[in-house]
Design a protein around this motif. Structure first.
Motif, PDB file in Angstrom:
ATOM      1  N   ALA A   1     -33.691  13.823  12.207  1.00 54.47           N
ATOM      2  CA  ALA A   1     -34.420  14.936  11.599  1.00 54.47           C
ATOM      3  C   ALA A   1     -33.635  15.532  10.427  1.00 54.47           C
ATOM      4  N   ILE A   2     -32.309  15.688  10.632  1.00 56.28           N
ATOM      5  CA  ILE A   2     -31.461  16.206   9.547  1.00 56.28           C
ATOM      6  C   ILE A   2     -31.453  15.238   8.373  1.00 56.28           C
TER       7      ILE A   2
ATOM      8  N   ASN B   1     -31.121  11.949  22.173  1.00 54.35           N
ATOM      9  CA  ASN B   1     -31.555  13.247  21.659  1.00 54.35           C
ATOM     10  C   ASN B   1     -30.751  13.640  20.423  1.00 54.35           C
ATOM     11  N   LYS B   2     -29.426  13.397  20.480  1.00 54.85           N
ATOM     12  CA  LYS B   2     -28.591  13.679  19.312  1.00 54.85           C
ATOM     13  C   LYS B   2     -28.977  12.784  18.138  1.00 54.85           C
TER      14      LYS B   2
ATOM     15  N   GLU C   1     -28.834  12.013  26.297  1.00 52.89           N
ATOM     16  CA  GLU C   1     -28.208  12.967  25.378  1.00 52.89           C
ATOM     17  C   GLU C   1     -27.885  12.300  24.043  1.00 52.89           C
TER      18      GLU C   1
ATOM     19  N   ARG D   1     -31.944  11.629  17.547  1.00 49.87           N
ATOM     20  CA  ARG D   1     -33.186  12.159  16.973  1.00 49.87           C
ATOM     21  C   ARG D   1     -32.912  13.402  16.124  1.00 49.87           C
ATOM     22  N   GLN D   2     -31.990  14.258  16.598  1.00 50.74           N
ATOM     23  CA  GLN D   2     -31.614  15.426  15.797  1.00 50.74           C
ATOM     24  C   GLN D   2     -30.997  14.994  14.474  1.00 50.74           C
ATOM     25  N   SER D   3     -30.131  13.957  14.557  1.00 52.08           N
ATOM     26  CA  SER D   3     -29.523  13.432  13.335  1.00 52.08           C
ATOM     27  C   SER D   3     -30.582  12.847  12.409  1.00 52.08           C
TER      28      SER D   3
END
Length: 465
Positions: free
Chosen positions: A158-159, A151-152, A148, A154-156
């Motif tokens: 991307a942002i 994944n967070k 998790e 990777r989201q960060s």
């Protein structure tokens, strides 16, 4: 083929188990590498455990052919287990009722008594299975949490990538706009100076032409007199005498000799002298200097900064900002981009109608992910306007006596003296002074929850020679 070989031919003479990483000695005997090394540790000379023949001091080579045979033998055993005998020990044919806690493998009672597992702690397979399940559940939970986190991350990322792209586009657009303004200013200044040059040229040319026209008239006048005199000289004596007085009177009325025209040339020094400096002086009107520039990478998402990064106001949160470590995540704060550790520095802030602000300095190491009071013990030296009252954020806060509503606030830092001075520039009055021995770099600090902007005022640029 290896499955048909006797197990004794594939067993190590030392541990009596199937070879593990077999090595070959010059005497043609083979042993597990670990068994041989363990045996040599207990002897003075390196020798074969079977025939006692001296061995080389070099590390013995691997017996790859024997290793392949052992692996094929074990694979055949495993396939036999898969066919329905997996509850039996492949070494001894007994049921696997125990679990070796040291080697982490199921074993039979014969294995427990063998040299390989002798003295090892063991438990029944049922209990061991429950314990292993609990450990696997715990390990799986840790891995799920870690998954998790990644994944967070990777989201960060991307942002962050999207924000970097938006930053680059916005900054490129603003740079082009700024240079377009400079180009327009320089173009207009060039046109103005060329127009002034053309105007002076026309004035100088007109003056010279007027002078030249006057001289042409005088030349015509003199030429006419000379011609008349020549005709009179060549005439009869009586005619000469009759016209003499009139001709002499005309010669007396001739003009004085022409003088050089002072100031008739172009004033080149006026047009070319320090031309770049003079243009730069005028450019200060369109290129003001700000002593403090805000750092947008530290700004809370609820703050909106101006394009030139010199003003801030409270607004709707921007959800597209990355959660980078430099950014304030809890309250509406932002820092300047330049840190100070020596000398003196000052700047003024236009507060105007803003009724909710904190201004001053902050240490570079202040916490960005917590809401903490902006006081010296937390790395802040500030004053504020909250609930209609001015306070110095000392410990405890100090109420400030201000005669009239502040429109501007001056902040002055003297690193060498360890002072932060707040004053009212319109009345030249000191509002409050902090004294502290600064050990960290300091950054200009701003906070507001008002939609009315806080504006950092520009400073005049002074040039000395």
């Amino acid at each position: 083929m290896s499955a048909n070989l006797p197990e004794e031919d594939l067993s190590c003479p030392v541990c009596c188990e199937i070879f593990q990483d077999p090595v070959l000695l010059p005497c043609s005997h083979s042993f597990c590498r670990s068994c041989l090394e363990h045996f040599w540790e207990s002897t003075i000379f390196r020798s074969c455990p079977v025939c006692r023949r001296r061995a080389s001091k070099k590390s013995p080579p691997s017996n790859r052919a024997l290793k392949n045979l052992c692996e094929a033998f074990l694979l055949g055993r495993g396939q036999g287990s898969a066919s329905g005998t997996n509850i039996l020990c492949w070494r001894h044919g007994e049921k696997l009722k125990l679990f070796c806690l040291v080697d982490q493998e199921p074993i039979c009672v014969v294995c427990q008594a063998s040299k390989m597992h002798k003295g090892h702690d063991c438990s029944p397979t049922e209990e061991a299975a429950l314990d292993c399940k609990d450990k696997m559940y715990a390990a799986m939970k840790v891995l799920q949490c870690k998954l998790e986190v990644f994944n967070k991350a990777r989201q960060s990322s991307a942002i962050t990538l999207e924000h970097i792209k938006n930053q680059a586009n916005r900054v490129e657009r603003q740079i082009k706009d700024e240079f377009l303004k400079l180009h327009q200013f320089l173009y207009e200044e060039e046109e103005h100076r060329l127009s002034a040059l053309k105007e002076e040229e026309e004035l100088r040319v007109a003056a010279v032409k007027n002078r030249d026209d006057d001289d042409a008239q005088r030349i015509s006048f003199l030429t006419d007199i000379i011609r008349t005199m020549e005709q009179t000289i060549n005439a009869e004596d009586l005619t000469l005498l009759q016209n003499f007085k009139a001709i002499i009177d005309r010669t007396c009325s001739t003009l004085q000799d022409p003088e050089g025209m002072s100031g008739s040339l172009l004033d080149e020094s006026k047009h070319l002298g320090n031309v770049k400096y003079k243009v730069w002086e005028k450019m200060k009107a369109v290129a003001p200097y700000s002593p403090v520039i805000l750092d947008p990478n530290t700004a809370h998402p609820c703050l909106t900064l101006s394009d030139n990064l010199t003003s801030l106001r409270y607004s709707t949160p921007n959800q597209g900002l990355p959660s980078n470590p430099e950014r304030f995540h809890i309250s509406a704060e932002v820092l300047g981009c330049t840190s100070f550790s020596s000398a003196s520095h000052s700047w003024e802030i236009q507060v105007g109608d803003n009724e909710d602000w904190i201004l001053g300095l902050a240490s570079d190491s202040v916490k960005r992910d917590q809401e903490i009071p902006a006081r010296p013990e937390n790395g802040f030296w500030t004053i504020c306007l909250r609930d209609g009252q001015y306070r110095a954020m000392s410990s405890p806060p100090t109420a400030l006596k201000v005669e009239e509503k502040l429109q501007r606030v001056s902040v002055q830092l003297n690193c060498d003296k360890g002072e932060v001075i707040f004053s009212n520039p319109s009345r030249q009055e000191i509002i409050y002074t902090f004294k502290h021995v600064f050990t960290e770099k300091l950054l200009p600090y701003f906070y507001t929850q008002s939609k009315h902007p806080l504006q950092i005022l520009s400073k005049p640029v002074l040039v000395s020679t």
